[in-house]
Design an enzyme around this catalytic site. Structure first.
Site, mmCIF file in Angstrom:
data_model
loop_
_atom_site.group_PDB
_atom_site.id
_atom_site.type_symbol
_atom_site.label_atom_id
_atom_site.label_comp_id
_atom_site.label_asym_id
_atom_site.label_seq_id
_atom_site.Cartn_x
_atom_site.Cartn_y
_atom_site.Cartn_z
ATOM 1 N N ALA A 76 -0.543 -3.648 -10.077
ATOM 2 C CA ALA A 76 0.070 -2.551 -11.151
ATOM 3 C C ALA A 76 0.419 -3.088 -12.298
ATOM 4 O O ALA A 76 1.135 -4.465 -11.930
ATOM 5 C CB ALA A 76 0.552 -1.497 -10.269
ATOM 6 N N GLY A 119 -1.481 -3.311 -6.149
ATOM 7 C CA GLY A 119 -2.310 -2.024 -6.527
ATOM 8 C C GLY A 119 -4.107 -2.583 -6.469
ATOM 9 O O GLY A 119 -4.694 -1.727 -6.261
ATOM 10 N N GLU A 122 -5.297 -2.289 -3.134
ATOM 11 C CA GLU A 122 -5.347 -0.930 -2.643
ATOM 12 C C GLU A 122 -6.517 -0.119 -3.470
ATOM 13 O O GLU A 122 -7.042 0.610 -2.733
ATOM 14 C CB GLU A 122 -3.833 -0.195 -3.116
ATOM 15 C CG GLU A 122 -2.711 -0.584 -2.291
ATOM 16 C CD GLU A 122 -1.572 -0.106 -2.660
ATOM 17 O OE1 GLU A 122 -0.632 0.405 -2.192
ATOM 18 O OE2 GLU A 122 -1.006 -0.291 -4.053
ATOM 19 N N GLU A 142 4.218 -6.251 -2.804
ATOM 20 C CA GLU A 142 5.346 -5.535 -3.339
ATOM 21 C C GLU A 142 6.908 -5.866 -2.666
ATOM 22 O O GLU A 142 7.609 -5.503 -3.669
ATOM 23 C CB GLU A 142 4.926 -3.966 -3.202
ATOM 24 C CG GLU A 142 3.674 -3.499 -3.896
ATOM 25 C CD GLU A 142 2.384 -3.647 -3.286
ATOM 26 O OE1 GLU A 142 1.373 -3.128 -3.687
ATOM 27 O OE2 GLU A 142 2.240 -4.446 -2.110
#
Length: 268
Positions: A76, A119, A122, A142
């Site tokens: 992200a 991300g 994911e 993360e």
């Protein structure tokens, strides 16, 4: 609805085209090369938009989602999210818009080259099938940022690789390579990086030869296995199976088999 009029110039962070002999496979390429395809709000909004449009396009039977040779998506966009507050995250239901990929009724194939981290990992796991290039790297880093995965990293990863391996990845931030991801069950197949997208498109073409309607029912039934017990899932599967007998395509498929000819599906 026909999607052919959509121009790639309509998007700032995506490249969009159709592939396959019959143009029935959509190829979406994440396109933020300077940021290693970091997933910003703008990119995810565009991705939701284009997937929703392809959902309406009866010509499209499958979607391939890919990035660059260097990165599928390196995570992200941390610069964009670093100043967010708890109240802001709650009020805006932060990351909710990412679910468009997982909600798609059409099959989505992730073609992962390079980094699929945070991300990016994911996002790949939201897809229905993951093909990986030999240079692919998967991870949920993360923990090193003082947070945890927020778009399925603790959930889908556990379903895919099991509790122990998911714990190791989430609690350490360690990355795994393509071969490890394949042996752990995270990805279906590993290909040379240069042929990866072509192989994903071939899979999309194969899926697209079948009834769009029946494919969507089959996808829903497989996804249901994640949400229910075995007995509940078996009962739901039987009902999905029974439901196909109300479709023209089930009748056509079985008739064509008996008559030893190719089926001509109408998606009805």
């Amino acid at each position: 609805m026909v999607f052919r009029a959509l121009s790639t110039s309509n998007f700032q962070h995506l490249l969009v085209e159709t592939k396959g002999k019959n143009g029935d496979v959509a190829l979406i390429t994440l396109n933020r090369p300077k940021a290693l395809n970091a997933l910003c709000d703008g990119l995810m909004t565009e991705l939701a938009q284009v997937i929703n449009e392809f959902e309406k396009d009866e010509k499209i039977g499958a979607i391939v989602l890919t990035g660059s040779q260097k990165a599928f998506a390196a995570g992200a966009d941390i610069k964009e999210m670093k100043d967010r507050t708890f109240s802001e995250c709650i009020k805006t239901n932060f990351l909710m818009q990412w679910d468009a990929v997982a909600r798609s009724r059409k099959p989505i194939i992730a073609a992962v080259n390079g980094y699929a981290l945070g991300g990016g990992c994911e996002l790949a796991m939201m897809c229905d099938v993951i093909y990986a290039g030999e240079n692919a790297k998967f991870g949920q880093p993360e923990i090193a940022l003082g947070t945890i995965p927020g778009a399925g990293g603790t959930q889908r990863l556990t379903h895919a690789v099991g509790k122990s391996r998911a714990m190791e990845m989430v609690l350490t931030g360690n990355q795994i390579n393509a071969k490890e991801a394949e042996s752990w069950g995270l990805v279906s197949r590993v290909f040379p990086s240069e042929s990866l997208v072509d192989e994903a498109v071939k899979l999309g073409e194969k899926i697209s030869t079948h009834s769009r309607l029946i494919v969507s029912i089959a996808k829903e039934s497989v996804n249901n296995a994640y949400e229910t017990t075995l007995q509940q899932g078996l009962l739901a599967e039987k009902r999905y199976f029974h439901a196909t007998f109300a479709t023209k395509d089930r009748s056509e498929g079985m008739t064509a088999f008996v008559e030893k000819r190719p089926a001509k599906f109408e998606n009805q």
